[in-house]
Design a protein around this motif. Structure first.
Motif, PDB file in Angstrom:
ATOM      1  N   VAL A 177      -7.259 -11.529  -9.028  1.00  0.00           N
ATOM      2  CA  VAL A 177      -6.883 -10.115  -9.111  1.00  0.00           C
ATOM      3  C   VAL A 177      -5.488  -9.946  -8.518  1.00  0.00           C
ATOM      4  N   GLU A 178      -4.590  -9.309  -9.294  1.00  0.00           N
ATOM      5  CA  GLU A 178      -3.220  -9.071  -8.804  1.00  0.00           C
ATOM      6  C   GLU A 178      -3.157  -7.732  -8.073  1.00  0.00           C
ATOM      7  N   MET A 179      -2.384  -7.705  -6.988  1.00  0.00           N
ATOM      8  CA  MET A 179      -2.089  -6.426  -6.313  1.00  0.00           C
ATOM      9  C   MET A 179      -0.580  -6.199  -6.374  1.00  0.00           C
ATOM     10  N   ARG A 180      -0.189  -4.944  -6.566  1.00  0.00           N
ATOM     11  CA  ARG A 180       1.235  -4.610  -6.625  1.00  0.00           C
ATOM     12  C   ARG A 180       1.647  -3.740  -5.443  1.00  0.00           C
ATOM     13  N   GLY A 181       2.879  -3.939  -5.026  1.00  0.00           N
ATOM     14  CA  GLY A 181       3.414  -3.139  -3.930  1.00  0.00           C
ATOM     15  C   GLY A 181       3.647  -1.703  -4.349  1.00  0.00           C
ATOM     16  N   VAL A 182       3.441  -0.769  -3.424  1.00  0.00           N
ATOM     17  CA  VAL A 182       3.586   0.661  -3.709  1.00  0.00           C
ATOM     18  C   VAL A 182       4.519   1.265  -2.660  1.00  0.00           C
ATOM     19  N   GLY A 183       5.328   2.247  -3.045  1.00  0.00           N
ATOM     20  CA  GLY A 183       6.160   3.008  -2.102  1.00  0.00           C
ATOM     21  C   GLY A 183       7.123   2.118  -1.344  1.00  0.00           C
ATOM     22  N   THR A 184       7.087   2.186   0.005  1.00  0.00           N
ATOM     23  CA  THR A 184       8.005   1.413   0.844  1.00  0.00           C
ATOM     24  C   THR A 184       7.798  -0.086   0.686  1.00  0.00           C
ATOM     25  N   ALA A 185       6.613  -0.494   0.177  1.00  0.00           N
ATOM     26  CA  ALA A 185       6.324  -1.911   0.001  1.00  0.00           C
ATOM     27  C   ALA A 185       6.417  -2.317  -1.469  1.00  0.00           C
ATOM     28  N   ALA A 186       7.287  -1.616  -2.221  1.00  0.00           N
ATOM     29  CA  ALA A 186       7.384  -1.871  -3.671  1.00  0.00           C
ATOM     30  C   ALA A 186       7.703  -3.329  -3.982  1.00  0.00           C
ATOM     31  N   GLY A 187       8.434  -4.015  -3.067  1.00  0.00           N
ATOM     32  CA  GLY A 187       8.790  -5.422  -3.315  1.00  0.00           C
ATOM     33  C   GLY A 187       7.682  -6.402  -2.988  1.00  0.00           C
ATOM     34  N   ALA A 188       6.578  -5.908  -2.421  1.00  0.00           N
ATOM     35  CA  ALA A 188       5.500  -6.809  -2.001  1.00  0.00           C
ATOM     36  C   ALA A 188       4.585  -7.152  -3.170  1.00  0.00           C
ATOM     37  N   ALA A 189       3.850  -8.254  -3.033  1.00  0.00           N
ATOM     38  CA  ALA A 189       2.894  -8.653  -4.058  1.00  0.00           C
ATOM     39  C   ALA A 189       1.676  -9.269  -3.381  1.00  0.00           C
TER      40      ALA A 189
END
Ligand SMILES: [Zn+2]
Length: 258
Positions: free
Chosen positions: A158-170
């Protein structure tokens, strides 16, 4: 030999500066039971003890006694002169030798302090090694479990994507409804002071706390997730929460699966 000579020798005897004929003669005289020399000897030793406490000084160079006695031989041909010299020399030697004793104790105390510090440092190193070993064991267990997860056909990624201030995170979750899974996170910015990231497994509309993320300095985390009682997870999410964690999410979502 006049008794004045014995008085002089008593001082030398008290600091261990007599040898040869002088030593033999003085000990023979003492053996005869001379009360006056006994008293002299006691007084010299008391002076010595007082000096040891009152006059901490440098360590005298080795061979001080030999040099002292040589000097006495050279400079004092007559008995009376020799006696004066001996008193002076022995008095000086007494201070020096007593100071040496005191300095010796001081050095020993310092040495013990150094040994104590070394023992503490060794214990600290041992603790660090044990901690590193524990971390390695955890990682090994994680990899072993990861391999078991991947072998199981029921395991999904399952992939998770970064949101808001953590947009670059995965993030990525290896998940198996029966045995649980593992979460891998990358590029998550360090949490602000007093805050930490908490992982959630959400079934339907019910989030369940799945542990605090242990981020390393690079913003990465890899850790196990326990299986859920109902064996079902619809969404994986990470939120920013108070440091100790909370039973239900309160902060903003930083990572989420679809
Ligand atoms: Zn005597």
């Amino acid at each position: 030999m006049s008794h004045e000579t014995f008085e002089t020798l008593a001082a030398g005897y008290a600091v261990g500066a007599l040898d040869g004929e002088d030593l033999v003669q003085f000990e023979a005289h003492l053996a005869e039971g001379c009360a006056r020399c006994e008293t002299d000897l006691r007084e010299w030793r008391e002076t010595l003890a007082r000096t040891a406490v009152a006059e901490p000084r440098a360590i005298p160079p080795p061979g001080v006694k030999d040099a002292l006695l040589r000097r006495i031989e050279q400079t004092s041909p007559r008995v009376t002169d020799r006696g004066r010299w001996l008193r002076w020399a022995v008095g000086t030697a007494a201070v020096a030798l007593a100071a040496a004793g005191f300095t010796g104790m001081y050095v020993a105390a310092r040495y013990e302090a150094v040994l104590g510090r070394m023992a503490r440092e060794t214990a600290a190193v041992k603790q660090r090694v044990e901690r590193s070993e524990a971390v390695l064991r955890e990682q090994l267990a994680l990899y072993r479990d990861g391999v078991a997860l991947l072998r199981d056909p029921a395991t999904r990624v399952v992939e998770m994507r970064g949101v808001g201030t953590a947009a670059g995170a995965a993030g990525r979750v290896l998940w198996n409804d029966k045995i649980g899974g593992q979460v891998f996170v990358a590029s998550l910015p360090a949490a602000p002071p007093g805050k930490a990231y908490e992982l959630w497994t959400i079934s339907g509309r019910t989030p369940r706390a799945a542990g605090m993320l242990a981020l390393d300095a690079a913003g990465q985390a890899a850790q196990p997730i326990a299986a859920t009682p109902d064996g079902r997870v619809d969404v994986f999410a990470v939120t920013l929460e108070p440091e100790g964690g909370v039973p239900a999410p309160t902060g903003p979502i930083v990572l989420a699966s679809k």
